[in-house]
Design a protein around this motif. Structure first.
Motif, short mmCIF file in Angstrom:
data_model
loop_
_atom_site.label_atom_id
_atom_site.label_comp_id
_atom_site.label_asym_id
_atom_site.label_seq_id
_atom_site.Cartn_x
_atom_site.Cartn_y
_atom_site.Cartn_z
N ILE A 1 0.84 -1.20 0.00
CA ILE A 1 0.00 0.00 0.00
C ILE A 1 0.88 1.25 0.00
N ARG A 2 1.95 1.21 0.81
CA ARG A 2 2.90 2.32 0.82
C ARG A 2 3.53 2.51 -0.56
N ASP A 3 3.88 1.39 -1.21
CA ASP A 3 4.51 1.46 -2.53
C ASP A 3 3.60 2.13 -3.54
N GLN A 4 2.30 1.79 -3.49
CA GLN A 4 1.34 2.41 -4.41
C GLN A 4 1.23 3.90 -4.15
N LEU A 5 1.17 4.26 -2.86
CA LEU A 5 1.04 5.67 -2.49
C LEU A 5 2.27 6.46 -2.95
N LYS A 6 3.44 5.85 -2.80
CA LYS A 6 4.68 6.51 -3.21
C LYS A 6 4.68 6.81 -4.70
N THR A 7 4.13 5.88 -5.49
CA THR A 7 4.06 6.06 -6.94
C THR A 7 3.04 7.12 -7.33
N ILE A 8 1.86 7.08 -6.70
CA ILE A 8 0.76 7.96 -7.09
C ILE A 8 0.89 9.35 -6.50
N ASP A 9 1.33 9.43 -5.23
CA ASP A 9 1.38 10.72 -4.54
C ASP A 9 2.66 10.82 -3.71
N PRO A 10 3.82 11.02 -4.38
CA PRO A 10 5.09 11.08 -3.65
C PRO A 10 5.15 12.24 -2.66
N ASP A 11 4.43 13.33 -2.93
CA ASP A 11 4.46 14.48 -2.02
C ASP A 11 3.90 14.11 -0.64
#
Length: 302
Positions: free
Chosen positions: A137-147
């Motif tokens: 889930i963290r990996d997906q968030l990092k890709t979609i919304d790095p800010d």
């Protein structure tokens, strides 16, 4: 102008008794801003107001949810403001109390308007979390919304999952919804922060945990053990006893961990609250509850 007195502070500091005294002085109900006390059936573990206290003063937003219910800070903001609007028709001064930082913030400053999440998506992400942990889930968030990934507490699974929910639901980064614009309220807010000397606060926390165990906290945890994966039960007191019931920890060790984690949480609360320059602080180690009550009345000017 109508007024809302917000009584806040760390766990175990003594908010409940003082909020009752304050509410009785103003003939006001108490509006709870404690996210743990929203759920019915967790009275011991959340130190919810007792039956006697509930009969002494009317309370709102206590025990109104089932443990499987989802409830967000934005929903709390909506409900609390509706209650305040209705009660201000009757009372000039209202009392709110709690130690949940995000919920106090939502009440006083407002929360960004984030879209309602589809329940199917939410279940899908929580199922993924249960099966594979937070990493995917963290990996997906990092890709979609790095800010947002760079500023969020990556260990706080609720915040990480919620951010990804919004990203997937809207096709936009969660960070794009975070304006951090303070909303105006149609009433004056007086924030009163309660504190104690650290040693005394820790002693009170330890004593309260012992009292909870005597009152039946273990039995309460056993009752909900089959549902231990629920978000409402992912909190200090239950998490540690579930470890005991899993056979991972001894009971004595679990109790000590409840005390330790409660103390750690109290420090987090104080770190958060001390950033707010609008809070008037009262040290209960240096004053009686009666004196504190008079100080609050003087600060509120009513």
């Amino acid at each position: 102008m109508k007024q809302l007195i917000v009584l806040l502070g760390p766990t175990g500091v003594g908010k409940t008794e003082l909020s009752l005294n304050l509410a009785e002085h103003y003939r006001s109900p108490v509006i709870s801003a404690d996210s743990r006390q929203f759920f019915k059936g967790l009275e011991i573990g959340t130190a919810a107001p007792t039956t006697k206290q509930l009969s002494q003063v009317q309370h709102f937003l206590v025990g109104m949810l089932g443990i499987t219910d989802y409830y967000s800070a934005s929903e709390f903001e909506r409900d609390a403001l509706n209650i305040i609007a209705e009660q201000h028709k009757i009372h000039d001064v209202l009392v709110a109390t709690g130690g949940s930082m995000m919920y106090i913030d939502a009440l006083c400053n407002g929360i960004d308007d984030v879209p309602t999440i589809d329940e199917g998506l939410r279940k899908e992400l929580y199922d993924l979390y249960e099966k594979e942990g937070l990493e995917p889930i963290r990996d997906q968030l990092k890709t979609i919304d790095p800010d947002f990934y760079n500023i969020v507490d990556l260990k706080n699974y609720k915040r990480v999952i919620h951010a990804l929910e919004v990203c997937l639901m809207t096709g936009k980064p969660y960070s794009s919804f975070r304006t951090n614009t303070k909303k105006q309220r149609p009433f004056d807010i007086v924030k009163i922060g309660l504190t104690r000397e650290r040693g005394q606060l820790y002693e009170r926390i330890n004593q309260r945990v012992d009292e909870m165990m005597e009152q039946g906290l273990l039995e309460e945890a056993e009752q909900y053990y089959p549902q231990r994966h629920l978000n409402s039960l992912n909190t200090v007191g239950y998490k540690e006893l579930f470890k005991y019931l899993d056979g991972e920890w001894t009971l004595d060790f679990a109790i000590e961990k409840i005390k330790q984690n409660s103390r750690i949480y109290s420090r987090k609360q104080m770190t958060w609250f001390k950033r707010d320059e609008d809070i008037h602080w009262i040290n209960l180690s240096e004053t009686t509850d009666s004196e504190a009550l008079q100080k609050i009345i003087a600060i509120a000017g009513s």
